[in-house]
Enzyme design. Structure first.
Site, PDB file in Angstrom:
ATOM      1  N   ARG A   1      14.542  17.934 -63.355  1.00 56.10           N
ATOM      2  CA  ARG A   1      15.000  18.962 -62.406  1.00 56.10           C
ATOM      3  C   ARG A   1      15.803  20.217 -63.040  1.00 56.10           C
ATOM      4  O   ARG A   1      15.834  21.411 -62.676  1.00 56.10           O
ATOM      5  CB  ARG A   1      15.928  18.508 -61.080  1.00 56.10           C
ATOM      6  CG  ARG A   1      14.941  17.522 -60.211  1.00 56.10           C
ATOM      7  CD  ARG A   1      15.892  16.958 -59.244  1.00 56.10           C
ATOM      8  NE  ARG A   1      16.814  17.981 -58.329  1.00 56.10           N
ATOM      9  CZ  ARG A   1      16.246  18.637 -57.359  1.00 56.10           C
ATOM     10  NH1 ARG A   1      15.041  18.465 -56.849  1.00 56.10           N
ATOM     11  NH2 ARG A   1      17.134  19.153 -56.888  1.00 56.10           N
TER      12      ARG A   1
ATOM     13  N   ARG B   1      18.535  24.814 -72.240  1.00 54.99           N
ATOM     14  CA  ARG B   1      17.850  25.916 -72.612  1.00 54.99           C
ATOM     15  C   ARG B   1      18.642  26.227 -74.092  1.00 54.99           C
ATOM     16  O   ARG B   1      19.825  25.683 -74.056  1.00 54.99           O
ATOM     17  CB  ARG B   1      18.232  27.151 -71.910  1.00 54.99           C
ATOM     18  CG  ARG B   1      17.388  27.094 -70.606  1.00 54.99           C
ATOM     19  CD  ARG B   1      17.578  28.415 -69.726  1.00 54.99           C
ATOM     20  NE  ARG B   1      16.924  28.275 -68.498  1.00 54.99           N
ATOM     21  CZ  ARG B   1      17.836  28.293 -67.308  1.00 54.99           C
ATOM     22  NH1 ARG B   1      19.193  28.428 -67.753  1.00 54.99           N
ATOM     23  NH2 ARG B   1      17.567  28.215 -66.113  1.00 54.99           N
TER      24      ARG B   1
ATOM     25  N   ARG C   1      20.278   7.567 -50.631  1.00 56.61           N
ATOM     26  CA  ARG C   1      21.716   8.069 -50.812  1.00 56.61           C
ATOM     27  C   ARG C   1      21.956   8.891 -49.846  1.00 56.61           C
ATOM     28  O   ARG C   1      21.049  10.029 -49.415  1.00 56.61           O
ATOM     29  CB  ARG C   1      22.053   8.492 -52.243  1.00 56.61           C
ATOM     30  CG  ARG C   1      21.673   7.795 -53.521  1.00 56.61           C
ATOM     31  CD  ARG C   1      22.424   6.844 -53.701  1.00 56.61           C
ATOM     32  NE  ARG C   1      23.897   7.162 -54.124  1.00 56.61           N
ATOM     33  CZ  ARG C   1      25.044   6.398 -54.425  1.00 56.61           C
ATOM     34  NH1 ARG C   1      24.496   5.101 -53.802  1.00 56.61           N
ATOM     35  NH2 ARG C   1      26.010   6.804 -54.819  1.00 56.61           N
TER      36      ARG C   1
ATOM     37  N   ARG D   1      31.250  16.904 -56.942  1.00 59.56           N
ATOM     38  CA  ARG D   1      31.370  18.076 -56.921  1.00 59.56           C
ATOM     39  C   ARG D   1      32.009  18.777 -55.687  1.00 59.56           C
ATOM     40  O   ARG D   1      32.277  18.232 -54.760  1.00 59.56           O
ATOM     41  CB  ARG D   1      30.107  19.042 -57.136  1.00 59.56           C
ATOM     42  CG  ARG D   1      29.063  18.548 -56.128  1.00 59.56           C
ATOM     43  CD  ARG D   1      27.788  19.123 -56.152  1.00 59.56           C
ATOM     44  NE  ARG D   1      26.599  18.634 -55.351  1.00 59.56           N
ATOM     45  CZ  ARG D   1      25.199  18.973 -55.497  1.00 59.56           C
ATOM     46  NH1 ARG D   1      24.957  19.596 -56.416  1.00 59.56           N
ATOM     47  NH2 ARG D   1      24.513  18.306 -54.359  1.00 59.56           N
TER      48      ARG D   1
ATOM     49  N   GLU E   1      32.432  16.778 -52.457  1.00 55.06           N
ATOM     50  CA  GLU E   1      31.168  15.620 -51.814  1.00 55.06           C
ATOM     51  C   GLU E   1      31.319  14.409 -52.730  1.00 55.06           C
ATOM     52  O   GLU E   1      31.497  14.302 -53.931  1.00 55.06           O
ATOM     53  CB  GLU E   1      29.953  16.521 -52.511  1.00 55.06           C
ATOM     54  CG  GLU E   1      28.661  15.857 -52.576  1.00 55.06           C
ATOM     55  CD  GLU E   1      27.472  16.455 -53.050  1.00 55.06           C
ATOM     56  OE1 GLU E   1      27.446  17.896 -52.862  1.00 55.06           O
ATOM     57  OE2 GLU E   1      26.382  15.910 -53.236  1.00 55.06           O
TER      58      GLU E   1
ATOM     59  N   TYR F   1      11.810  14.034 -53.037  1.00 52.26           N
ATOM     60  CA  TYR F   1      12.969  14.850 -53.244  1.00 52.26           C
ATOM     61  C   TYR F   1      12.751  16.330 -53.276  1.00 52.26           C
ATOM     62  O   TYR F   1      12.641  17.045 -54.330  1.00 52.26           O
ATOM     63  CB  TYR F   1      13.609  14.360 -54.744  1.00 52.26           C
ATOM     64  CG  TYR F   1      15.002  14.844 -55.271  1.00 52.26           C
ATOM     65  CD1 TYR F   1      15.719  16.042 -54.547  1.00 52.26           C
ATOM     66  CD2 TYR F   1      15.308  14.488 -56.147  1.00 52.26           C
ATOM     67  CE1 TYR F   1      16.938  16.336 -54.968  1.00 52.26           C
ATOM     68  CE2 TYR F   1      16.748  14.588 -56.675  1.00 52.26           C
ATOM     69  CZ  TYR F   1      17.381  15.351 -55.924  1.00 52.26           C
ATOM     70  OH  TYR F   1      18.899  15.770 -56.357  1.00 52.26           O
TER      71      TYR F   1
ATOM     72  N   ASP G   1      12.647  20.366 -52.793  1.00 56.02           N
ATOM     73  CA  ASP G   1      13.669  21.538 -52.621  1.00 56.02           C
ATOM     74  C   ASP G   1      13.047  22.263 -51.238  1.00 56.02           C
ATOM     75  O   ASP G   1      11.863  22.082 -50.716  1.00 56.02           O
ATOM     76  CB  ASP G   1      13.716  22.261 -53.667  1.00 56.02           C
ATOM     77  CG  ASP G   1      14.773  21.884 -54.675  1.00 56.02           C
ATOM     78  OD1 ASP G   1      15.639  21.049 -54.206  1.00 56.02           O
ATOM     79  OD2 ASP G   1      14.686  22.231 -55.762  1.00 56.02           O
TER      80      ASP G   1
END
Ligand code: FAD
Ligand code: UDP
Length: 407
Positions: free
Chosen positions: A190, A194, A268, A299, A322, A370, A372
């Site tokens: 995911r 770069r 989860r 986070r 979180e 999962y 988006d």
């Protein structure tokens, strides 16, 4: 639902003429309901057991700070699919927010996902793109992974062991509490890697946050008079009252639909701990990850940064920490863990699903994927065009319509 409410429904709500029921008002269910009403011109009953529409993508304004917050954690809309982008823009304009994430490890802040700036800061170098590639190739070669089979092998074969240990191992341990060798490789792909200074979290060309929030987007999306929204209603409480031949689109957990006969799928969940900091800006960015295992949260979300175009007050700011844990009975399922034993359980439900003539399963919970937001919308549009619409009109699906994304 209480017994009293069930009796109330039985007496006062006439379900006998209902032809279409959508269970779950997240992006999947809302897209299907919007199409049934807006395109087919048919009445549809949309149920959600929560007190609001929008599923996990829901946002609202915090009364204490006036800051719009994403009730189930930060949600950034991003897609490379033009038709999905056009579809969602029917219900909201988006601001020009581009998601950038930072991560803290060993007291140092680095940009995430891993790109040239992260590598140069971490290794204290000034590599050019090709130098970084050469350097990392040697790091990766040390582990000699021919065919990555799991999250850990996939990550190490993309970034090498030192970057994995610093940025992935601790965060993943907190996020999943599962041996990364038992987690699917797809979780880590995911994230891009770069070799330039493009630090965007998502590389997609279409990106942003709805200008007046996800809550308003969903209200517009579901404003068609043929959509009857019933909130605070669990499908299983009213199922017996529905006509036998009505068509149901179910976006709740697939195992629950079948009474867990083939076992429970593992998920989860997260706990979001709200805090108001008495400063204009707590962390300088919308999402700061914490890569070290010793920090108990994964986070911190600071919602004011999602709307740089808004003039929020400066005295205080809203943050959510979180924390991740295994979902137990009664918890909201967030992330499918998808270990080998889950795949076997899911396969059994896929077989059972085939026998359900009038029920379609979709969305994150209904497909145990999962997904988006753009993928939930895309999958819903495909289901509507290919399966639901032809069933009603009798016309077989032949080619993509203007809204059907090429997935
Ligand atoms: P949901 O939004 O989960 O909706 C399902 C709905 O069904 C729920 O409202 C539930 O109450 C209802 N329901 C279930 N069972 C029943 C029942 N028996 N009766 C009645 N109602 C029922 N995606 C992105 O694109 N960008 C992001 O930045 C992003 N961030 C995320 C952060 C977190 C922490 C999480 C967990 C997810 C994130 N996502 C993100 C993914 C996004 O939340 C999903 O793509 C989206 O919610 C999928 O929509 P859905 O309709 O499939 O499911
Ligand atoms: N991940 C990590 N460190 C980070 C960010 C992500 O190890 O700083 C890993 C982690 O295993 C996570 C996965 O990459 O579950 C996917 O990250 P993503 O940001 O897509 O997770 P989400 O936002 O969906 O929680």
């Amino acid at each position: 639902m209480t017994r009293v409410l069930k009796i109330w429904y039985k007496i006062f709500v006439d379900f006998s003429n209902i032809k279409f029921v959508v269970v779950g008002a997240g992006f999947f269910g809302s897209t299907v309901a919007e199409r049934i009403a807006g395109d087919l011109g048919k009445q549809v009953l949309l149920l959600d057991r929560r007190a609001h529409i929008g599923g996990n993508s829901y946002s609202e304004v915090d009364p204490e700070t006036g800051i719009e917050f994403h009730a189930y954690g930060s949600h950034i809309f991003h897609t490379q699919n033009e038709s999905i982008w056009r579809y969602v823009n029917r219900f909201s304009t988006f601001n020009s927010y581009m998601h950038h994430v930072w991560t803290t490890t060993q007291g140092q802040v680095y940009p995430m996902p891993i790109h040239l700036a992260t590598m140069n800061l971490f290794y204290k170098k000034s590599f050019s793109p090709s130098e970084a590639r050469e350097f990392l190739a040697l790091e990766i070669a040390r582990d000699a992974i021919a065919q990555p089979q799991n999250l850990e092998e996939q990550a190490v074969s993309l970034i090498g062991r030192p970057l994995y240990d610093a940025f992935i191992a601790g965060y993943t341990a907190k996020q999943w509490e599962t041996d990364p060798k038992l987690l699917p490789a797809s979780i880590i792909t995911r994230l891009p890697v770069r070799f330039d200074y493009d630090g965007r979290y998502f590389g997609d060309p279409y990106q942003g946050i709805p200008l007046d929030g996800y809550g308003s987007l969903f209200r517009r999306m579901l404003s068609h008079p043929l959509i009857d929204i019933q909130l605070g209603v669990d499908f299983f409480d009213i199922r017996a009252l529905l006509p036998q031949d009505c068509l149901i689109v179910y976006t709740g957990p697939i195992d629950r639909y079948f009474n867990d006969v083939a076992g429970k799928l593992s998920w989860r969940t997260i706990d979001l701990k709200r805090d108001v900091a008495m400063v204009p800006d707590y962390q300088g960015t919308s999402v700061m990850n914490y890569a070290d295992k010793e920090v108990p949260f994964t986070r911190i979300h600071e919602f004011r940064h999602f709307h740089p175009e808004r003039r929020y007050q400066q005295e205080k700011t809203l943050i959510f920490r979180e924390y991740s844990r295994f979902a137990q009975n009664g918890d909201e399922p967030y992330y499918p863990i998808n270990q080998e034993f889950d795949k076997k359980i899911l396969a059994a439900y896929m077989d059972l699903k085939e026998k359900e003539q009038n029920v379609y399963f979709g969305g994150r919970l209904g497909s145990y994927k999962y997904l988006d937001m753009h993928q939930a919308i895309g999958a819903a549009l495909v289901m509507y065009e290919r399966e639901i619409k032809p069933r009603v009109t009798g016309e077989a699906w032949v080619r993509p319509s203007s809204v059907l994304p090429v997935l």
